[in-house]
Scaffold this active site. Structure first.
Site, mmCIF file in Angstrom:
data_model
loop_
_atom_site.group_PDB
_atom_site.id
_atom_site.type_symbol
_atom_site.label_atom_id
_atom_site.label_comp_id
_atom_site.label_asym_id
_atom_site.label_seq_id
_atom_site.Cartn_x
_atom_site.Cartn_y
_atom_site.Cartn_z
ATOM 1 N N THR A 148 41.766 -7.372 -4.829
ATOM 2 C CA THR A 148 41.307 -7.185 -6.204
ATOM 3 C C THR A 148 42.209 -7.947 -7.164
ATOM 4 O O THR A 148 41.725 -8.667 -8.054
ATOM 5 C CB THR A 148 41.276 -5.689 -6.577
ATOM 6 O OG1 THR A 148 40.231 -5.047 -5.834
ATOM 7 C CG2 THR A 148 40.999 -5.496 -8.061
ATOM 8 N N GLN B 140 36.592 -9.676 4.379
ATOM 9 C CA GLN B 140 35.924 -9.121 5.561
ATOM 10 C C GLN B 140 35.845 -10.105 6.723
ATOM 11 O O GLN B 140 35.272 -9.780 7.767
ATOM 12 C CB GLN B 140 34.508 -8.653 5.193
ATOM 13 C CG GLN B 140 34.453 -7.487 4.232
ATOM 14 C CD GLN B 140 34.973 -6.191 4.829
ATOM 15 O OE1 GLN B 140 35.113 -6.048 6.039
ATOM 16 N NE2 GLN B 140 35.269 -5.232 3.967
ATOM 17 N N CYS C 143 34.299 0.881 -2.894
ATOM 18 C CA CYS C 143 34.575 0.541 -4.295
ATOM 19 C C CYS C 143 33.377 0.763 -5.214
ATOM 20 O O CYS C 143 33.490 0.672 -6.425
ATOM 21 C CB CYS C 143 35.043 -0.905 -4.405
ATOM 22 S SG CYS C 143 36.618 -1.209 -3.588
#
Length: 379
Positions: free
Chosen positions: A71, A180, A322
């Site tokens: 983030t 990912q 999230c």
């Protein structure tokens, strides 16, 4: 407990934890201090970045910045690049497939900073439309961002095709969210200008992040202070986190081939098993990353399903950790044209390097029980 929410976070490997503790106890010095201990810490920090260069085969094309997670890395890269390019190329291109740590930055730049934001169309399989991207490109585009692997559905995006298109647009910076992908599929960094990673997605620690970036002079700092990390992330460098992050990266990269092979077998076993259950749909594409399987139960709320599995000791998720508490339909599934009821009844199973064959068998057993509980509700 059977943990099948590895796309949200993974269990930290013991060796990574041990590395973090050891450095905290023995090399707790500030790398910016001028004394001998500080110089020793600085040397270790440089060595850590060299190790990442070798492990990821980066050929020293990128500067390496340690952050608190993807983030922060995404915010740092996207805002920093956009601010620097605002006067010469103020158009930004993305898609609704992105993680909130990218999409919310995009919306902020559009609504609060005056950038022009354009969205690439999404095809039925959940990958971006390359031809539409071509039509959006011009010399006014300063930034293009696309995730490597989608965190909700598992689609592998055509990163190299995007990079090839951008060769003709030297003003456009290409940022990739690689969270990912690392440790799950082979990665190709060619043509990528910046890339973010998060350690806790591949059996590292929470609070470990990385930003790889080329042409560091093209990014405007968004954090100001003592000038650490090339002036882009001021503040005392968290050396124990950095060293243990290197450990996690090495183990993930070295184990990619074996993990990928194992997870493909588990994925295939689950998908084949689910085909026998009427009213249950596989939302994920066949050629996606092997660790993510999104399943639709039209007529049943995803939260009900998560709770049902949880009561039986199986941990799954709805969309992403999230965004799962926001109470709105997932944008990724909407973009793929799925019905509202199928989206509302979707859950995500996500596997990891530590997932075992016994976990898969237990999941199948529990699935049969949950299915019996909800099958009357299925549309």
């Amino acid at each position: 407990m059977i943990y099948l929410d590895n796309a949200a976070t993974t269990k930290a490997d013991e060796s990574v934890v041990d590395s973090f503790v050891k450095v905290n106890q023995t090399l707790y010095f500030n790398p910016n201090s001028p004394h001998q201990a500080g110089l020793q810490a600085e040397k270790l920090l440089v060595q850590a970045k060299e190790e990442i260069n070798r492990t990821l085969d980066l050929a020293h094309q990128y500067e390496i910045i340690f952050t608190s997670g993807a983030t922060e890395s995404n915010n740092m890269a996207l805002k920093g690049i956009a601010y620097r390019k605002k006067e010469t190329a103020n158009e930004i291109i993305t898609s609704v497939l992105e993680h909130p740590s990218v999409l919310e930055v995009m919306r902020y730049l559009e609504e609060k900073q005056g950038f022009e934001l354009k969205y690439i169309n999404v095809k039925e399989d959940g990958t971006i439309d390359i031809d539409h991207l071509k039509s959006l490109m011009s010399d006014k585009v300063g930034l293009v961002t696309c995730m490597y692997v989608n965190n909700v559905m598992g689609q592998i995006q055509p990163i190299q095709d995007i990079a090839d298109i951008l060769k003709d647009y030297p003003r456009a910076h290409f940022h990739v969210d690689g969270v990912q992908a690392l440790g799950k599929i082979p990665m190709n960094f060619n043509g990528i200008d910046s890339l973010s990673l998060s350690g806790h997605k591949f059996n590292g620690l929470k609070g470990q992040g990385l930003l790889l970036i080329k042409n560091i002079q093209n990014i405007e700092p968004v954090i100001h202070g003592g000038g650490q990390e090339y002036g882009l992330r001021s503040g005392t460098v968290n050396l124990p986190m950095a060293i243990s992050m290197v450990k996690a990266i090495k183990q993930a990269v070295q184990g990619t081939e074996e993990t990928n092979r194992k997870l493909k077998l588990f994925n295939q076993a689950i998908v084949t098993f689910l085909k026998d259950f009427k009213g249950v749909y596989i939302n994920s594409p066949e050629n996606g990353a092997p660790h993510i399987i999104n399943i639709g139960f039209p007529g049943v709320k995803g939260e009900v399903l998560v709770n049902a599995f949880s009561k039986h000791g199986v941990m799954v998720s709805t969309t992403s950790a999230c965004s799962s508490k926001r109470g709105k339909l997932n944008e990724v599934l909407l973009a793929m044209g799925l019905s509202d009821s199928r989206i509302e009844g979707s859950i995500r199973i996500s596997l990891g390097a530590q997932t075992s064959e016994a976990d898969i068998q237990t999941f199948k057993d529990i699935f049969k029980m949950v299915y019996e509980e909800v099958k009357e509700l299925l549309k």
